[in-house]
Design a protein around this motif. Structure first.
Motif, PDB file in Angstrom:
ATOM      1  N   GLY A  28      -9.487   5.070   3.209  1.00 60.88           N
ATOM      2  CA  GLY A  28      -8.646   6.166   3.674  1.00 60.88           C
ATOM      3  C   GLY A  28      -8.025   6.996   2.584  1.00 60.88           C
ATOM      4  N   VAL A  29      -8.403   6.742   1.323  1.00 61.53           N
ATOM      5  CA  VAL A  29      -7.881   7.536   0.208  1.00 61.53           C
ATOM      6  C   VAL A  29      -8.510   8.922   0.241  1.00 61.53           C
ATOM      7  CG1 VAL A  29      -7.682   7.678  -2.312  1.00 61.53           C
ATOM      8  CG2 VAL A  29      -7.594   5.450  -1.170  1.00 61.53           C
ATOM      9  N   THR A  30      -7.720   9.924  -0.135  1.00 63.97           N
ATOM     10  CA  THR A  30      -8.237  11.294  -0.180  1.00 63.97           C
ATOM     11  C   THR A  30      -9.113  11.437  -1.424  1.00 63.97           C
ATOM     12  OG1 THR A  30      -6.095  11.948   0.740  1.00 63.97           O
ATOM     13  CG2 THR A  30      -7.573  13.719   0.078  1.00 63.97           C
ATOM     14  N   ALA A  31     -10.285  10.823  -1.365  1.00 64.75           N
ATOM     15  CA  ALA A  31     -11.200  10.793  -2.501  1.00 64.75           C
ATOM     16  C   ALA A  31     -12.366  11.737  -2.251  1.00 64.75           C
ATOM     17  CB  ALA A  31     -11.721   9.371  -2.715  1.00 64.75           C
ATOM     18  N   PRO A  32     -12.981  12.254  -3.312  1.00 59.75           N
ATOM     19  CA  PRO A  32     -14.132  13.136  -3.131  1.00 59.75           C
ATOM     20  C   PRO A  32     -15.350  12.370  -2.603  1.00 59.75           C
ATOM     21  CG  PRO A  32     -13.802  12.656  -5.452  1.00 59.75           C
ATOM     22  CD  PRO A  32     -12.616  12.080  -4.726  1.00 59.75           C
ATOM     23  N   ASP A  80      -1.592   7.486  -0.610  1.00 60.30           N
ATOM     24  CA  ASP A  80      -2.907   7.240  -1.195  1.00 60.30           C
ATOM     25  C   ASP A  80      -2.868   6.114  -2.219  1.00 60.30           C
ATOM     26  OD1 ASP A  80      -4.053   9.184   0.355  1.00 60.30           O
ATOM     27  OD2 ASP A  80      -5.108  10.148  -1.301  1.00 60.30           O
ATOM     28  N   LEU A  81      -1.771   6.014  -2.967  1.00 64.07           N
ATOM     29  CA  LEU A  81      -1.663   4.936  -3.938  1.00 64.07           C
ATOM     30  C   LEU A  81      -1.616   3.585  -3.222  1.00 64.07           C
ATOM     31  CD1 LEU A  81      -1.586   4.697  -6.990  1.00 64.07           C
ATOM     32  CD2 LEU A  81       0.897   4.618  -6.874  1.00 64.07           C
ATOM     33  N   ALA A  82      -0.890   3.527  -2.125  1.00 64.00           N
ATOM     34  CA  ALA A  82      -0.823   2.282  -1.349  1.00 64.00           C
ATOM     35  C   ALA A  82      -2.203   1.903  -0.821  1.00 64.00           C
ATOM     36  CB  ALA A  82       0.163   2.439  -0.198  1.00 64.00           C
ATOM     37  N   ARG A  83      -2.990   2.886  -0.409  1.00 60.23           N
ATOM     38  CA  ARG A  83      -4.338   2.602   0.100  1.00 60.23           C
ATOM     39  C   ARG A  83      -5.269   2.148  -1.021  1.00 60.23           C
ATOM     40  NH1 ARG A  83      -4.878   7.688   4.429  1.00 60.23           N
ATOM     41  NH2 ARG A  83      -3.338   6.835   5.908  1.00 60.23           N
ATOM     42  N   GLU A 117     -12.345   6.590 -13.787  1.00 61.29           N
ATOM     43  CA  GLU A 117     -13.038   5.863 -14.848  1.00 61.29           C
ATOM     44  C   GLU A 117     -12.228   4.693 -15.420  1.00 61.29           C
ATOM     45  OE1 GLU A 117     -12.834   8.161 -18.850  1.00 61.29           O
ATOM     46  OE2 GLU A 117     -12.606   9.649 -17.273  1.00 61.29           O
ATOM     47  N   LEU A 118     -10.908   4.683 -15.200  1.00 62.55           N
ATOM     48  CA  LEU A 118     -10.068   3.617 -15.736  1.00 62.55           C
ATOM     49  C   LEU A 118      -9.703   2.567 -14.683  1.00 62.55           C
ATOM     50  CD1 LEU A 118      -7.611   5.720 -17.942  1.00 62.55           C
ATOM     51  CD2 LEU A 118      -9.708   4.558 -18.636  1.00 62.55           C
ATOM     52  N   ALA A 119     -10.392   2.596 -13.552  1.00 70.72           N
ATOM     53  CA  ALA A 119     -10.071   1.655 -12.476  1.00 70.72           C
ATOM     54  C   ALA A 119     -10.229   0.205 -12.944  1.00 70.72           C
ATOM     55  CB  ALA A 119     -10.976   1.915 -11.266  1.00 70.72           C
ATOM     56  N   HIS A 120      -9.316  -0.645 -12.477  1.00 70.18           N
ATOM     57  CA  HIS A 120      -9.363  -2.069 -12.793  1.00 70.18           C
ATOM     58  C   HIS A 120      -8.452  -2.789 -11.804  1.00 70.18           C
ATOM     59  CE1 HIS A 120      -5.898  -0.440 -15.041  1.00 70.18           C
ATOM     60  NE2 HIS A 120      -5.331  -1.605 -14.820  1.00 70.18           N
ATOM     61  N   PHE A 121      -8.446  -4.093 -11.863  1.00 65.46           N
ATOM     62  CA  PHE A 121      -7.547  -4.865 -11.015  1.00 65.46           C
ATOM     63  C   PHE A 121      -6.345  -5.321 -11.835  1.00 65.46           C
ATOM     64  CE2 PHE A 121     -11.418  -5.137  -8.525  1.00 65.46           C
ATOM     65  CZ  PHE A 121     -10.931  -4.903  -7.244  1.00 65.46           C
ATOM     66  N   GLY A 122      -5.168  -5.223 -11.242  1.00 63.95           N
ATOM     67  CA  GLY A 122      -3.958  -5.585 -11.956  1.00 63.95           C
ATOM     68  C   GLY A 122      -2.720  -5.425 -11.103  1.00 63.95           C
ATOM     69  N   ASP A 123      -1.614  -5.094 -11.753  1.00 65.46           N
ATOM     70  CA  ASP A 123      -0.301  -4.979 -11.128  1.00 65.46           C
ATOM     71  C   ASP A 123      -0.112  -3.568 -10.566  1.00 65.46           C
ATOM     72  OD1 ASP A 123       2.413  -4.813 -10.503  1.00 65.46           O
ATOM     73  OD2 ASP A 123       3.071  -5.853 -12.315  1.00 65.46           O
ATOM     74  N   PRO A 124       0.156  -3.412  -9.265  1.00 61.80           N
ATOM     75  CA  PRO A 124       0.371  -2.076  -8.693  1.00 61.80           C
ATOM     76  C   PRO A 124       1.465  -1.275  -9.392  1.00 61.80           C
ATOM     77  CG  PRO A 124       0.106  -3.692  -6.943  1.00 61.80           C
ATOM     78  CD  PRO A 124       0.185  -4.463  -8.227  1.00 61.80           C
ATOM     79  N   HIS A 125       2.428  -1.947 -10.003  1.00 60.19           N
ATOM     80  CA  HIS A 125       3.492  -1.230 -10.703  1.00 60.19           C
ATOM     81  C   HIS A 125       2.947  -0.396 -11.864  1.00 60.19           C
ATOM     82  CE1 HIS A 125       5.783  -4.377  -8.594  1.00 60.19           C
ATOM     83  NE2 HIS A 125       6.807  -3.551  -8.660  1.00 60.19           N
ATOM     84  N   GLU A 126       1.787  -0.785 -12.383  1.00 60.77           N
ATOM     85  CA  GLU A 126       1.192  -0.016 -13.477  1.00 60.77           C
ATOM     86  C   GLU A 126       0.864   1.399 -13.023  1.00 60.77           C
ATOM     87  OE1 GLU A 126      -2.677  -0.097 -16.514  1.00 60.77           O
ATOM     88  OE2 GLU A 126      -2.446  -1.655 -14.977  1.00 60.77           O
ATOM     89  N   ASP A 127       0.235   1.541 -11.851  1.00 62.07           N
ATOM     90  CA  ASP A 127      -0.063   2.863 -11.309  1.00 62.07           C
ATOM     91  C   ASP A 127       1.208   3.634 -10.975  1.00 62.07           C
ATOM     92  OD1 ASP A 127      -2.808   3.286 -11.384  1.00 62.07           O
ATOM     93  OD2 ASP A 127      -3.175   2.459  -9.392  1.00 62.07           O
ATOM     94  N   LEU A 128       2.173   2.948 -10.378  1.00 58.87           N
ATOM     95  CA  LEU A 128       3.434   3.600 -10.033  1.00 58.87           C
ATOM     96  C   LEU A 128       4.103   4.175 -11.276  1.00 58.87           C
ATOM     97  CD1 LEU A 128       4.921   1.060  -7.476  1.00 58.87           C
ATOM     98  CD2 LEU A 128       4.482   3.476  -6.998  1.00 58.87           C
ATOM     99  N   ALA A 129       4.101   3.403 -12.351  1.00 61.33           N
ATOM    100  CA  ALA A 129       4.797   3.818 -13.563  1.00 61.33           C
ATOM    101  C   ALA A 129       4.063   4.918 -14.310  1.00 61.33           C
ATOM    102  CB  ALA A 129       4.995   2.608 -14.476  1.00 61.33           C
ATOM    103  N   PHE A 130       2.743   4.821 -14.389  1.00 62.65           N
ATOM    104  CA  PHE A 130       1.988   5.764 -15.215  1.00 62.65           C
ATOM    105  C   PHE A 130       2.225   7.208 -14.792  1.00 62.65           C
ATOM    106  CE2 PHE A 130      -2.101   7.815 -16.570  1.00 62.65           C
ATOM    107  CZ  PHE A 130      -1.874   7.702 -17.936  1.00 62.65           C
ATOM    108  N   GLY A 131       2.191   7.476 -13.504  1.00 62.13           N
ATOM    109  CA  GLY A 131       2.399   8.839 -13.031  1.00 62.13           C
ATOM    110  C   GLY A 131       3.803   9.351 -13.230  1.00 62.13           C
TER     111      GLY A 131
END
Length: 448
Positions: free
Chosen positions: A81-85, A131-134, A216-230
């Motif tokens: 359900g992410v707004t992905a191309p 979208d980040l949650a998805r 291109e930088l997708a990986h598995f880890g801590d969701p807080h990383e995505d939250l913080a980066f933006g």
């Protein structure tokens, strides 16, 4: 154009489009930006598409996965359900145009300056949280096994190795690395992390997110990383006052994310990843000079980005100083003196003269050349402001090594002030319009 001419790209794209059941491509033009991958827009019939491509095959060496895996991740995100191309087809070796894939064009703009001026920023912030949650709902098994799982300690060690390779002489980055080693959190259940979720990689229309790009930088880890980066200052662009993606408050962003994901945001983990990714991007900026020197990619933007390391060091010091003693934080520092010249023109004045002349021929550039024109003027501006005497402690390998060894830190009398003066002097030369600079000047100096 990397290792292929425009004619060769069209020839290869014709083969890709035929394989995808699309009409012969036409109207191929390179899009602006792209510090790592190239993006080209083209039409097939009346529909628009984008080619995402590595500047060279060599550029893909050493990466954790290729474009085939990236496109699979994008497809999985779309299913979630992410707004992905919509990915139409991957490039194959016989296409003769390198590594990449083509995807359907999405509406909206990726330009952060435009997006951050849109009305309805609160709605866009909620879309981003959704979208980040998805994305974070995806688990190992939903995507190819090649998508790595981050080992936090190993990631720190890799950053430290990059630091040493780059000279090991930046005390502020050393402070960040030491802090990360001392404060690394325990691993959590891994979720899919986009890895580059920020303004610049989001497409939007007023009040609506229309696409999430650059996986291109997708990986598995801590969701807080995505939250913080933006939420890093650099990705808030001119809206420093809006800490969540440049769109709104952290409280609203976290509340929207928690409602969508069912997770609770941990403020301490968020701060850890804010510092971690600031160090990561500081070293990423430094690495741009290495890539350029090696001949791997001689794109002008790389050398300019390398001089923007100071942005991240300023942000990093502002984050880390929260842990310094109150008496050290209360000290004020002086701004560097502006040199006055007489006699023949200096190197800086020569750069200004060329900078000014380029401003008279701006209308002769279009497309990607217009973007490169702006980058070239930025480079000349950096040269014009360079003053080696104004950077007393910015590159100091002995101090950096003492910090890494735990022999020096922000509790040392005078060290915070020394580093404040050094980073102010540096960033005033490199990026004097960086929004965080004005905040730091008001906070650290006698300026009111």
């Amino acid at each position: 154009m990397g290792d292929a001419s425009k004619a060769q790209l069209l020839e290869g794209l014709t083969r890709v489009c035929a394989r995808a059941g699309l009409d012969v491509p036409h109207g191929l033009n390179r899009l602006t930006g792209g510090a790592t991958m190239e993006s080209w827009h083209f039409f097939s019939g009346e529909s628009g598409f984008v080619l995402r491509r590595a500047p060279s095959l060599e550029f893909m060496e050493g990466r954790p996965f290729g474009h085939d895996v990236e496109s699979a991740v994008i497809r999985a995100a779309g299913v979630a359900g992410v707004t992905a191309p919509r990915v139409m087809a991957e490039l194959e070796p016989d296409d003769g145009i390198g590594s990449g894939f083509i995807m359907q064009e999405l509406p909206g703009t990726p330009n952060p300056k435009e997006i951050l001026e849109f009305a309805g920023g609160d709605a866009l912030l909620k879309d981003a949280a959704r979208d980040l949650a998805r994305i974070h709902s995806l688990k190992p098994g939903d995507v190819p096994e090649a998508v790595p799982v981050m080992d936090y300690r190993e990631a720190i060690a890799e950053l430290r190795a990059q630091f040493e390779e780059a000279g090991g002489d930046r005390p502020i980055i050393a402070l960040g690395l030491k802090w990360m080693e001392d404060n690394c959190p325990e691993p959590c259940d891994p979720a899919l992390i986009h890895g580059d979720y920020r303004m610049g990689n989001l497409l939007a229309e007023p009040g609506k997110l229309t696409g999430v790009l650059d996986w291109e930088l997708a990986h598995f880890g801590d969701p807080h990383e995505d939250l913080a980066f933006g939420c890093m200052a650099v990705w808030r662009f001119h809206r420093y006052d809006r800490p969540a993606l440049g769109l709104g408050s952290l409280e609203d962003y976290f509340a929207a994310y928690e409602a969508e994901s069912g997770r609770t945001v941990d403020q301490e983990r968020f701060r850890y990843w804010l510092i971690h990714r600031t160090v990561w991007w500081a070293l990423g900026c430094l690495r741009m000079a290495k890539i350029w020197r090696s001949g791997e990619d001689r794109m002008l933007e790389r050398v300019v980005i390398s001089r923007r390391t100071s942005e991240q060091e300023l942000d990093l010091l502002m984050l880390l100083e929260e842990d310094a003693p109150e008496e050290e934080r209360a000290e004020r520092v002086s701004l560097p003196a502006v040199p006055i010249h007489a006699g023949e023109a200096t190197d800086g004045e020569l750069a200004i003269a060329v900078y000014d002349w380029l401003g008279t021929v701006k209308d002769r550039f279009e497309g990607h050349d217009k973007f490169q024109y702006a980058v070239a003027r930025n480079a000349l501006g950096m040269i014009s402001r360079y003053n080696e005497a104004a950077i007393p402690a910015f590159e100091n390998a002995p101090l950096a090594q003492r910090i890494l060894g735990g022999e020096a830190g922000l509790s040392d009398p005078g060290l915070l002030s020394e580093l404040r003066e050094a980073i102010l002097a540096t960033i005033m030369q490199d990026v004097p319009k960086y929004p965080a600079l004005e905040v730091a000047r008001q906070k650290w100096t006698q300026q009111t």
